[in-house]
Write a protein that holds these residues in place. Structure first.
Motif, PDB file in Angstrom:
ATOM      1  N   VAL A   1      -5.397  -3.515  -8.937  1.00 31.31           N
ATOM      2  CA  VAL A   1      -4.031  -3.080  -9.219  1.00 31.31           C
ATOM      3  C   VAL A   1      -3.121  -3.634  -8.132  1.00 31.31           C
ATOM      4  CG1 VAL A   1      -2.473  -1.104  -9.423  1.00 31.31           C
ATOM      5  CG2 VAL A   1      -4.767  -0.977 -10.389  1.00 31.31           C
ATOM      6  N   GLY A   2      -1.948  -4.130  -8.533  1.00 28.23           N
ATOM      7  CA  GLY A   2      -0.957  -4.629  -7.581  1.00 28.23           C
ATOM      8  C   GLY A   2       0.376  -4.750  -8.290  1.00 28.23           C
ATOM      9  N   LEU A   3       0.966  -5.919  -8.278  1.00 27.75           N
ATOM     10  CA  LEU A   3       2.155  -6.140  -9.097  1.00 27.75           C
ATOM     11  C   LEU A   3       1.819  -6.017 -10.573  1.00 27.75           C
ATOM     12  CD1 LEU A   3       3.858  -9.128  -7.226  1.00 27.75           C
ATOM     13  CD2 LEU A   3       4.785  -6.813  -7.487  1.00 27.75           C
TER      14      LEU A   3
ATOM     15  N   LEU B   1       0.828  -1.210   0.000  1.00 27.46           N
ATOM     16  CA  LEU B   1       0.000   0.000   0.000  1.00 27.46           C
ATOM     17  C   LEU B   1       0.863   1.260   0.000  1.00 27.46           C
ATOM     18  CD1 LEU B   1      -2.855  -1.010   2.470  1.00 27.46           C
ATOM     19  CD2 LEU B   1      -2.974  -0.819  -0.016  1.00 27.46           C
ATOM     20  N   GLU B   2       1.973   1.214   0.736  1.00 29.86           N
ATOM     21  CA  GLU B   2       2.858   2.378   0.764  1.00 29.86           C
ATOM     22  C   GLU B   2       3.411   2.656  -0.628  1.00 29.86           C
ATOM     23  OE1 GLU B   2       6.398   4.718   0.790  1.00 29.86           O
ATOM     24  OE2 GLU B   2       6.380   2.562   0.365  1.00 29.86           O
ATOM     25  N   ALA B   3       3.782   1.614  -1.351  1.00 31.18           N
ATOM     26  CA  ALA B   3       4.299   1.794  -2.705  1.00 31.18           C
ATOM     27  C   ALA B   3       3.214   2.328  -3.635  1.00 31.18           C
ATOM     28  CB  ALA B   3       4.845   0.466  -3.239  1.00 31.18           C
ATOM     29  N   LEU B   4       2.005   1.815  -3.512  1.00 26.69           N
ATOM     30  CA  LEU B   4       0.910   2.276  -4.366  1.00 26.69           C
ATOM     31  C   LEU B   4       0.562   3.736  -4.067  1.00 26.69           C
ATOM     32  CD1 LEU B   4      -1.226  -0.964  -4.233  1.00 26.69           C
ATOM     33  CD2 LEU B   4      -0.369   0.090  -6.327  1.00 26.69           C
TER      34      LEU B   4
ATOM     35  N   TYR C   1       5.211  -1.539  -8.054  1.00 26.44           N
ATOM     36  CA  TYR C   1       3.772  -1.288  -8.017  1.00 26.44           C
ATOM     37  C   TYR C   1       3.447  -0.035  -8.814  1.00 26.44           C
ATOM     38  CZ  TYR C   1       3.653  -4.977  -4.603  1.00 26.44           C
ATOM     39  OH  TYR C   1       3.769  -6.203  -4.007  1.00 26.44           O
ATOM     40  N   PRO C   2       2.336  -0.048  -9.568  1.00 29.20           N
ATOM     41  CA  PRO C   2       2.079   1.022 -10.535  1.00 29.20           C
ATOM     42  C   PRO C   2       1.100   2.088 -10.052  1.00 29.20           C
ATOM     43  CG  PRO C   2       0.646  -0.819 -10.993  1.00 29.20           C
ATOM     44  CD  PRO C   2       1.447  -1.197  -9.767  1.00 29.20           C
ATOM     45  N   GLY C   3       1.244   3.248 -10.645  1.00 31.69           N
ATOM     46  CA  GLY C   3       0.193   4.247 -10.584  1.00 31.69           C
ATOM     47  C   GLY C   3      -0.695   4.089 -11.809  1.00 31.69           C
TER      48      GLY C   3
ATOM     49  N   THR D   1     -10.989   0.317   2.731  1.00 30.43           N
ATOM     50  CA  THR D   1     -10.637   0.423   4.145  1.00 30.43           C
ATOM     51  C   THR D   1     -11.681  -0.309   4.985  1.00 30.43           C
ATOM     52  OG1 THR D   1     -11.883   2.466   4.512  1.00 30.43           O
ATOM     53  CG2 THR D   1      -9.623   2.677   3.649  1.00 30.43           C
ATOM     54  N   GLU D   2     -11.540  -0.240   6.294  1.00 32.73           N
ATOM     55  CA  GLU D   2     -12.509  -0.888   7.186  1.00 32.73           C
ATOM     56  C   GLU D   2     -13.886  -0.244   7.095  1.00 32.73           C
ATOM     57  OE1 GLU D   2     -12.076  -3.574   8.869  1.00 32.73           O
ATOM     58  OE2 GLU D   2      -9.904  -3.822   8.664  1.00 32.73           O
ATOM     59  N   THR D   3     -13.924   1.024   6.671  1.00 37.60           N
ATOM     60  CA  THR D   3     -15.199   1.756   6.669  1.00 37.60           C
ATOM     61  C   THR D   3     -15.612   2.286   5.309  1.00 37.60           C
ATOM     62  OG1 THR D   3     -14.027   3.803   7.249  1.00 37.60           O
ATOM     63  CG2 THR D   3     -14.907   2.473   9.068  1.00 37.60           C
ATOM     64  N   GLY D   4     -14.756   2.209   4.304  1.00 38.25           N
ATOM     65  CA  GLY D   4     -15.105   2.776   3.007  1.00 38.25           C
ATOM     66  C   GLY D   4     -13.970   2.662   2.026  1.00 38.25           C
ATOM     67  N   ALA D   5     -13.549   3.802   1.469  1.00 38.46           N
ATOM     68  CA  ALA D   5     -12.495   3.806   0.461  1.00 38.46           C
ATOM     69  C   ALA D   5     -11.572   4.991   0.676  1.00 38.46           C
ATOM     70  CB  ALA D   5     -13.095   3.870  -0.942  1.00 38.46           C
ATOM     71  N   GLU D   6     -10.299   4.772   0.439  1.00 36.24           N
ATOM     72  CA  GLU D   6      -9.291   5.826   0.456  1.00 36.24           C
ATOM     73  C   GLU D   6      -8.795   6.029  -0.970  1.00 36.24           C
ATOM     74  OE1 GLU D   6      -4.542   6.312   1.540  1.00 36.24           O
ATOM     75  OE2 GLU D   6      -5.696   4.671   2.445  1.00 36.24           O
ATOM     76  N   ARG D   7      -8.914   7.246  -1.482  1.00 32.16           N
ATOM     77  CA  ARG D   7      -8.390   7.537  -2.816  1.00 32.16           C
ATOM     78  C   ARG D   7      -6.871   7.588  -2.761  1.00 32.16           C
ATOM     79  NH1 ARG D   7     -12.212  10.143  -6.651  1.00 32.16           N
ATOM     80  NH2 ARG D   7     -14.071  10.865  -5.537  1.00 32.16           N
ATOM     81  N   LEU D   8      -6.231   7.005  -3.755  1.00 29.40           N
ATOM     82  CA  LEU D   8      -4.782   7.088  -3.869  1.00 29.40           C
ATOM     83  C   LEU D   8      -4.360   8.174  -4.839  1.00 29.40           C
ATOM     84  CD1 LEU D   8      -3.772   3.312  -3.845  1.00 29.40           C
ATOM     85  CD2 LEU D   8      -4.119   4.886  -1.937  1.00 29.40           C
TER      86      LEU D   8
END
Length: 414
Positions: A346-348, A180-183, A277-279, A393-400
């Motif tokens: 999205v991942g590797l 997640l940190e890389a993404l 990891y990609p954007g 997330t546990e409650t919804g979504a976090e935009r990257l």
């Protein structure tokens, strides 16, 4: 403390146990990188990772890789590296390795039994439903070349074969903190490039699509990313009506909408090994003043994207998120112009599960990362797509991604 790759191998073996699978075999691919930290391009040479349910994992590889493989951060479970020279038959080594493993019934590969197969629970049931009593079960990498798959079949003629994704998909689909940190870093770099391109405003007029694509890729690298995650899309005017347009020598005109879809890989901060990891971000901008029709369509797509992001939370199905975005566009009368799924994982890999598409009843779980990218494409006129990556997330979504989503260019605020 066990390394990340040791933990992943141990987790994989537990999943093999739960699914009553005897052996998993990986080819040079994201699966191999995920489990070992070793990244290599596929070739005709036999480079295969064997992960048995019972026995010591083994990596069969050409001798030229011996030094590289000796540095892999895997000690427990031990990973046995077995190499072969170009003047040797790798199939002989593969048969020798297979003989060291036991099947679920305690037989060697190639033997059969009449015992009953253990019941398989949950998602890992997969293709094992087609097995017959006594067959050894082998899952091969989904990307494995047919020639190598056939060689494996020759070495284990009585085994049944399935796909590695039957076990690894559910493992890879939830990202850990390092991933997640890389993404997040990849998303932040894409944001900075997006802001810089947007800030140029009417300076973009007269630039060719290809030149702008090359400039975007250079900026991504200058801001800390590696190679592009995919072929950068710059699609101006009517070209934007093609969702995967290949950037051309078309010169951008005043008032033309420009679809910009880009991202690049960043290295994860691992204890050893490799993991990139990609954007992946899309914005549709206009240098100058667009038509009223375009403004209306852009607003519809922006509302659809926002609604879909707000719909993301644990327990919601991928198809429900797709339907949320699609219903906004259909209600506005442009349903036939939304011609693709709402998103992809999205991942590797840039495209991997979960796929945000109608008919996919997979429930979203914390740690899953996927795109939200609705679009409207009007043939002969223009296209509009807005895309962000989100993590459940546990409650919804976090935009990257957090760059502006409007069409305005020049000196704009968030």
């Amino acid at each position: 403390m066990a390394s990340m790759f040791e933990r992943r191998l141990t987790n994989c073996r537990r999943r093999l146990e739960r699914s009553a699978t005897d052996l998993l075999v990986c080819f040079p691919s994201p699966n191999l990188t995920y489990l070992t930290g070793f990244e290599e391009s596929p070739s005709e040479r036999h480079l295969l990772l064997f992960v048995p349910r019972i026995g010591t994992p083994a990596l069969v590889a050409p001798k030229m890789y011996e030094q590289q493989l000796a540095t892999l951060p895997i000690d427990e479970p031990p990973l046995e590296v077995r190499t072969w020279d170009d003047d040797e038959d790798p199939l002989e080594l593969i048969r020798t390795v297979l003989e060291t493993f036991e099947t679920r019934e305690g037989l060697e590969f190639g033997e059969t039994s009449t015992e009953t197969i253990t019941e398989i629970d949950g998602d890992d049931r997969a293709n094992n439903d087609n097995r017959t009593p006594g067959d050894a079960s082998i899952l091969v990498d989904d990307r494995m070349w047919a020639t190598l798959s056939q060689d494996l079949r020759a070495c284990a003629p009585d085994a049944t074969f399935g796909l590695a994704s039957d076990v690894l998909e559910s493992q890879r689909i939830q990202k850990d903190d390092v991933e997640l940190e890389a993404l997040r870093r990849a998303g932040a770099i894409a944001d900075r490039v997006s802001l810089e391109i947007r800030s140029r405003g009417e300076e973009l007029i007269g630039t060719t699509e290809s030149d702008l694509a090359s400039e975007i890729e250079a900026l991504l690298e200058a801001k800390g990313a590696g190679k592009p995650a995919f072929s950068t899309i710059v699609a101006a005017g009517a070209n934007g009506a093609q969702p995967h347009h290949h950037s051309s020598d078309h010169e951008i005109e005043r008032g033309e909408p420009i679809v910009l879809d880009f991202g690049a890989f960043v290295d994860a901060e691992l204890e050893g090994g490799t993991g990139r990891y990609p954007g992946d971000q899309t914005r549709t901008i206009v240098p100058g003043e667009p038509t009223e029709e375009y403004k209306r369509v852009h607003e519809i797509v922006q509302k659809a994207q926002q609604a879909a992001v707000e719909a993301v939370e644990p327990g919601v199905t991928a198809s429900a998120v797709d339907e949320t975005a699609r219903s906004v566009i259909e209600h506005a009368g442009y349903g036939d112009a939304f011609t693709h799924r709402t998103g992809h994982g999205v991942g590797l890999e840039v495209h991997e599960p979960p796929y945000i598409v109608g008919g996919n009843d997979r429930e979203l779980e914390p740690g899953m990362v996927h795109s939200i990218e609705p679009g409207i494409y009007l043939d002969g006129k223009f296209g509009v797509r807005i895309e962000d990556l989100v993590v459940v997330t546990e409650t919804g979504a976090e935009r990257l991604n957090d760059s502006p989503r409007g069409w305005e260019t020049g000196d704009v605020s968030r």
